[in-house]
Design a protein around this motif. Structure first.
Motif, short mmCIF file in Angstrom:
data_model
loop_
_atom_site.label_atom_id
_atom_site.label_comp_id
_atom_site.label_asym_id
_atom_site.label_seq_id
_atom_site.Cartn_x
_atom_site.Cartn_y
_atom_site.Cartn_z
N GLU A 1 -7.78 -13.21 27.23
CA GLU A 1 -6.99 -14.44 27.35
C GLU A 1 -7.88 -15.68 27.34
OE1 GLU A 1 -2.78 -13.73 29.48
OE2 GLU A 1 -4.49 -13.84 30.85
N LYS A 2 -9.05 -15.58 27.96
CA LYS A 2 -9.95 -16.72 28.04
C LYS A 2 -10.56 -17.06 26.68
CE LYS A 2 -14.19 -18.31 30.34
NZ LYS A 2 -15.25 -17.96 31.33
N GLN B 1 -6.23 -16.47 21.95
CA GLN B 1 -4.90 -16.91 22.32
C GLN B 1 -3.95 -15.74 22.54
OE1 GLN B 1 -3.41 -20.11 19.83
NE2 GLN B 1 -5.39 -21.12 19.83
N TYR B 2 -4.48 -14.53 22.64
CA TYR B 2 -3.66 -13.40 23.05
C TYR B 2 -3.22 -13.60 24.49
CZ TYR B 2 -4.79 -10.47 19.02
OH TYR B 2 -4.90 -9.95 17.76
N LYS B 3 -2.04 -13.11 24.81
CA LYS B 3 -1.50 -13.23 26.16
C LYS B 3 -1.18 -11.85 26.72
CE LYS B 3 -1.68 -17.66 25.79
NZ LYS B 3 -2.76 -18.38 26.50
N VAL C 1 -2.11 -6.85 25.69
CA VAL C 1 -1.99 -8.25 25.26
C VAL C 1 -1.21 -8.32 23.96
CG1 VAL C 1 -4.08 -9.06 26.41
CG2 VAL C 1 -4.23 -8.15 24.09
#
Length: 337
Positions: free
Chosen positions: A120-121, A124-126, A145
């Motif tokens: 995530e950092k 832009q995968y969540k 993710v």
């Protein structure tokens, strides 16, 4: 490797297939390192794999990389010649179901909290949870993710009216597409993954007719409508893009007068955007972040941006799935370093 390589605002599932070692062929770690298929060279999977390795502290000596499309990689997993295969696929993935049918010992493994935080950092995968029972063999929720897959058009070859008809058909005829991911091509989802991208004027016209608010910049179209034989870039035959794109092309061909679309197997996201840029492809399936890099001239496109690409619509959400075979003894990437 650049720290923020492979940002992604697309909903997508990354499949990590960890297989049984299959005797001396498979490694599962150790001195020679695990055999890991990381996707074709010109794919989003290939770059994202490096972020995953980084999250787990894996170095070159911990694995041997194979730049395989998912079809070939899945065969290697089944045979025990590949320990881990990373691919970006839809959920549920038919290839995982087929692997289970062939081996009978497939299981899903969660990404660690630390790995999800790292992904995530740096992308832009969540974070996402795959509900228990998504697959028949899956007994527990799986932490992973997600990202978005989208369709981009070549503004030098797709004129406004053709873009309008392609968009309209993509949404309104989605029910005729038998692929599992076709249900995601809805008006409600249509603009997902469009953030930061220019939109094709034909797509904008259709969406606004349907009552959607389109705030994207409108791409300049140079096409005059004279090109009727069009090429759709998809991905490898073992992935989601290729079969889904094949059905999309079939529906367009019977629904939109005067055009013929041929879907072609490619290395997926990066190759599709580069081929649009070079004028050899008219439509390309890709992930949102790759499209952003392409139009903005970043990462793989730093020296050669793609000014002639425009957003047509959202295709489907993909999700990262880690799959192992019970016989492998592998619990996760922690076991490989």
């Amino acid at each position: 490797m650049k720290k923020k390589f492979w940002r992604l605002a697309v909903l997508s599932v990354i499949m990590l297939v960890l297989s049984a070692c299959g005797g001396e062929e498979g490694s599962g770690g150790g001195e020679s390192g695990a055999n890991i298929a990381i996707g074709p060279p010109a794919s989003a999977t290939n770059g994202l794999s490096k972020i995953i390795f980084e999250a787990y502290g894996l170095e070159d000596g911990d694995y041997k990389e194979f730049q395989e499309g998912f079809g070939d990689a899945a065969d290697g997993v089944q045979d025990g010649n590949i320990d881990v295969s990373i691919g970006i696929l839809g959920l549920p993935a038919g290839s995982i179901e087929n692997l289970q049918s062939a081996t009978g010992d497939v299981k899903l493994i969660s990404l660690s909290d630390e790995a999800v935080a790292h992904i995530e950092k740096n992308t832009q995968y969540k974070a996402m949870t795959i509900p228990a029972g998504t697959y028949d063999f899956q007994k527990e929720e799986i932490q992973t993710v997600t990202a978005y897959a989208i369709l981009m058009a070549n503004t030098d070859t797709i004129d406004e009216e053709t873009g309008y008809q392609l968009t309209k058909t993509m949404i309104e005829k989605a029910s005729e597409n038998t692929h599992a991911q076709a249900k995601e091509m809805t008006l409600e989802n249509a603009l997902k993954g469009s953030e930061g991208l220019p939109i094709h004027p034909g797509a904008k016209r259709y969406y606004e007719e349907q009552g959607l608010t389109v705030e994207n910049p409108v791409a300049e179209v140079k096409a005059d409508g004279s090109k009727k034989e069009l090429v759709l870039g998809t991905g490898s035959q073992g992935g989601t893009y290729y079969p889904l794109g094949g059905e999309m092309a079939t529906i367009w061909n019977r629904s939109v007068d005067g055009i013929n679309i041929t879907n072609t197997e490619t290395g997926a996201s990066i190759e599709n955007m580069a081929t649009i840029r070079d004028g050899n492809m008219d439509l390309g399936m890709t992930v949102h972040e790759t499209a952003l890099f392409a139009v903005n001239g970043e990462q793989d496109f730093e020296d050669n941006s793609v000014p002639n690409a425009a957003f047509i619509g959202h295709i489907y959400p993909e999700v990262v799935q880690i799959v192992t075979r019970e016989a492998s003894g592998i619990s996760g990437f922690e076991d490989l370093n």
